[in-house]
Motif scaffolding. Structure first.
Motif, PDB file in Angstrom:
ATOM      1  N   ILE A  43       0.867  -1.167   0.000  1.00 22.96           N
ATOM      2  CA  ILE A  43       0.000   0.000   0.000  1.00 22.96           C
ATOM      3  C   ILE A  43       0.907   1.221   0.000  1.00 22.96           C
ATOM      4  N   PHE A  44       0.697   2.075  -0.974  1.00 22.09           N
ATOM      5  CA  PHE A  44       1.547   3.247  -1.178  1.00 22.09           C
ATOM      6  C   PHE A  44       0.656   4.475  -1.209  1.00 22.09           C
ATOM      7  N   PHE A  45       1.033   5.519  -0.492  1.00 16.08           N
ATOM      8  CA  PHE A  45       0.251   6.745  -0.559  1.00 16.08           C
ATOM      9  C   PHE A  45       1.132   7.969  -0.424  1.00 16.08           C
ATOM     10  N   LYS A  46       0.574   9.094  -0.846  1.00 12.69           N
ATOM     11  CA  LYS A  46       1.293  10.366  -0.845  1.00 12.69           C
ATOM     12  C   LYS A  46       0.925  11.172   0.394  1.00 12.69           C
ATOM     13  N   ALA A  47       1.852  12.025   0.819  1.00 11.28           N
ATOM     14  CA  ALA A  47       1.611  12.901   1.962  1.00 11.28           C
ATOM     15  C   ALA A  47       2.258  14.258   1.710  1.00 11.28           C
TER      16      ALA A  47
ATOM     17  N   ALA B 247       3.728  14.224  -1.787  1.00  9.74           N
ATOM     18  CA  ALA B 247       2.461  14.550  -2.454  1.00  9.74           C
ATOM     19  C   ALA B 247       2.672  15.036  -3.876  1.00  9.74           C
ATOM     20  N   ASP B 248       3.812  15.669  -4.159  1.00 14.91           N
ATOM     21  CA  ASP B 248       4.036  16.205  -5.499  1.00 14.91           C
ATOM     22  C   ASP B 248       4.738  15.209  -6.422  1.00 14.91           C
ATOM     23  N   GLY B 249       4.923  13.970  -5.976  1.00 15.97           N
ATOM     24  CA  GLY B 249       5.573  12.958  -6.807  1.00 15.97           C
ATOM     25  C   GLY B 249       4.663  12.442  -7.906  1.00 15.97           C
ATOM     26  N   ASP B 250       5.256  11.848  -8.921  1.00 14.62           N
ATOM     27  CA  ASP B 250       4.478  11.295 -10.034  1.00 14.62           C
ATOM     28  C   ASP B 250       4.546   9.766 -10.052  1.00 14.62           C
ATOM     29  N   GLN B 251       4.818   9.160  -8.898  1.00 14.64           N
ATOM     30  CA  GLN B 251       5.004   7.723  -8.820  1.00 14.64           C
ATOM     31  C   GLN B 251       3.759   6.913  -9.191  1.00 14.64           C
ATOM     32  N   PHE B 252       2.581   7.525  -9.209  1.00 16.42           N
ATOM     33  CA  PHE B 252       1.362   6.797  -9.559  1.00 16.42           C
ATOM     34  C   PHE B 252       0.813   7.204 -10.932  1.00 16.42           C
TER      35      PHE B 252
ATOM     36  N   ALA C  64      -4.564   9.952  -8.380  1.00  9.42           N
ATOM     37  CA  ALA C  64      -4.939   9.526  -7.027  1.00  9.42           C
ATOM     38  C   ALA C  64      -3.738   9.627  -6.087  1.00  9.42           C
ATOM     39  N   PRO C  65      -3.991   9.867  -4.809  1.00 10.52           N
ATOM     40  CA  PRO C  65      -2.907   9.970  -3.833  1.00 10.52           C
ATOM     41  C   PRO C  65      -2.479   8.615  -3.265  1.00 10.52           C
ATOM     42  N   PHE C  66      -2.885   7.522  -3.902  1.00 13.64           N
ATOM     43  CA  PHE C  66      -2.553   6.193  -3.395  1.00 13.64           C
ATOM     44  C   PHE C  66      -2.395   5.211  -4.556  1.00 13.64           C
ATOM     45  N   MET C  67      -1.804   4.085  -4.257  1.00 12.20           N
ATOM     46  CA  MET C  67      -1.756   2.969  -5.200  1.00 12.20           C
ATOM     47  C   MET C  67      -1.677   1.692  -4.374  1.00 12.20           C
ATOM     48  N   ILE C  68      -2.422   0.693  -4.780  1.00 11.04           N
ATOM     49  CA  ILE C  68      -2.364  -0.609  -4.122  1.00 11.04           C
ATOM     50  C   ILE C  68      -1.656  -1.579  -5.059  1.00 11.04           C
ATOM     51  N   ASN C  69      -0.765  -2.352  -4.483  1.00  6.66           N
ATOM     52  CA  ASN C  69      -0.020  -3.384  -5.200  1.00  6.66           C
ATOM     53  C   ASN C  69      -0.655  -4.719  -4.830  1.00  6.66           C
TER      54      ASN C  69
ATOM     55  N   ASN D 260      -7.559   5.025 -11.389  1.00  6.08           N
ATOM     56  CA  ASN D 260      -6.548   4.707 -10.390  1.00  6.08           C
ATOM     57  C   ASN D 260      -5.566   3.687 -10.959  1.00  6.08           C
ATOM     58  N   ARG D 261      -4.294   3.947 -10.775  1.00  2.00           N
ATOM     59  CA  ARG D 261      -3.260   3.017 -11.230  1.00  2.00           C
ATOM     60  C   ARG D 261      -3.208   1.844 -10.253  1.00  2.00           C
ATOM     61  N   VAL D 262      -3.279   0.639 -10.790  1.00  2.00           N
ATOM     62  CA  VAL D 262      -3.232  -0.592 -10.012  1.00  2.00           C
ATOM     63  C   VAL D 262      -1.955  -1.332 -10.393  1.00  2.00           C
TER      64      VAL D 262
END
Length: 128
Positions: free
Chosen positions: A10-14, A61-66, A71-76, A117-119
Motif C-alpha cells: 500500500i503506497f500513498f502520498k503525503a 504529495a508532489d511525486g508522479d510515482q502513480f 490519485a494519492p494512493f496505489m495498491i499493489n 486509479n493506477r493498479v
C-alpha cells in the motif's frame, strides 16, 4: 486462472512524508525505514515467519510515482502469473499500461481501474 492472491503493498502520498513517517512510527509502531516505508513479514497461524511480505510506504504529495493516475494512493496486488493476467486483462478490454518490469524483486505490470486509479500487479520472485 488465479488472479489476485493478496496485497503486496500500500503506497500513498503525503504533504509532509517525514512527519507522517514519524507519526506512524510513534503512534502505530510501524518500523519506518530510511527508504520511506516498512516491510511486514507474513506469519503462519502459529506466528512463525512464512514466505512473503507486504510493503507500506509514504511518498511526497508532489511525486508522479502513480502517474498517469492523479490519485494519492496505489495498491499493489500479488498475482501468480502477471504475464498471463495482463494478457487476459487486455482481452477483457482493460486499460493495461505498456510498462513491464522484471527484476530482483519480481515482475511488475500496471492497469488502470475504471476511475483512473493506477493498479500495480506484482508476481513475487520464486520462494516469496
Amino acid at each position: 486462472m488465479k488472479r489476485v492472491t493478496g496485497i503486496g503493498g500500500i503506497f500513498f502520498k503525503a504533504k509532509d512524508p517525514k512527519a507522517m513517517h514519524a507519526w506512524y512510527k510513534r503512534h502505530l509502531g510501524i518500523d519506518v525505514q530510511d527508504w520511506g516505508g516498512a516491510a511486514f513479514t507474513w506469519t503462519d497461524a502459529e506466528g512463525k515467519p512464512s514466505a512473503g511480505t507486504t510493503i507500506w510506504s509514504v511518498g511526497p504529495a508532489d511525486g508522479d510515482q502513480f502517474a498517469p493516475s492523479s490519485a494519492p494512493f496505489m495498491i499493489n496486488y500479488r498475482v501468480a502469473d502477471v504475464v498471463a493476467l495482463m494478457a487476459v486483462l487486455k482481452e477483457e478490454g482493460c486499460n493495461v499500461l505498456d510498462k513491464f518490469d522484471d527484476g530482483e524483486y519480481g515482475k511488475f505490470a500496471w492497469v488502470m481501474d475504471p476511475e483512473g486509479n493506477r493498479v500495480e500487479l506484482w508476481e513475487p520472485p520464486p520462494g516469496q
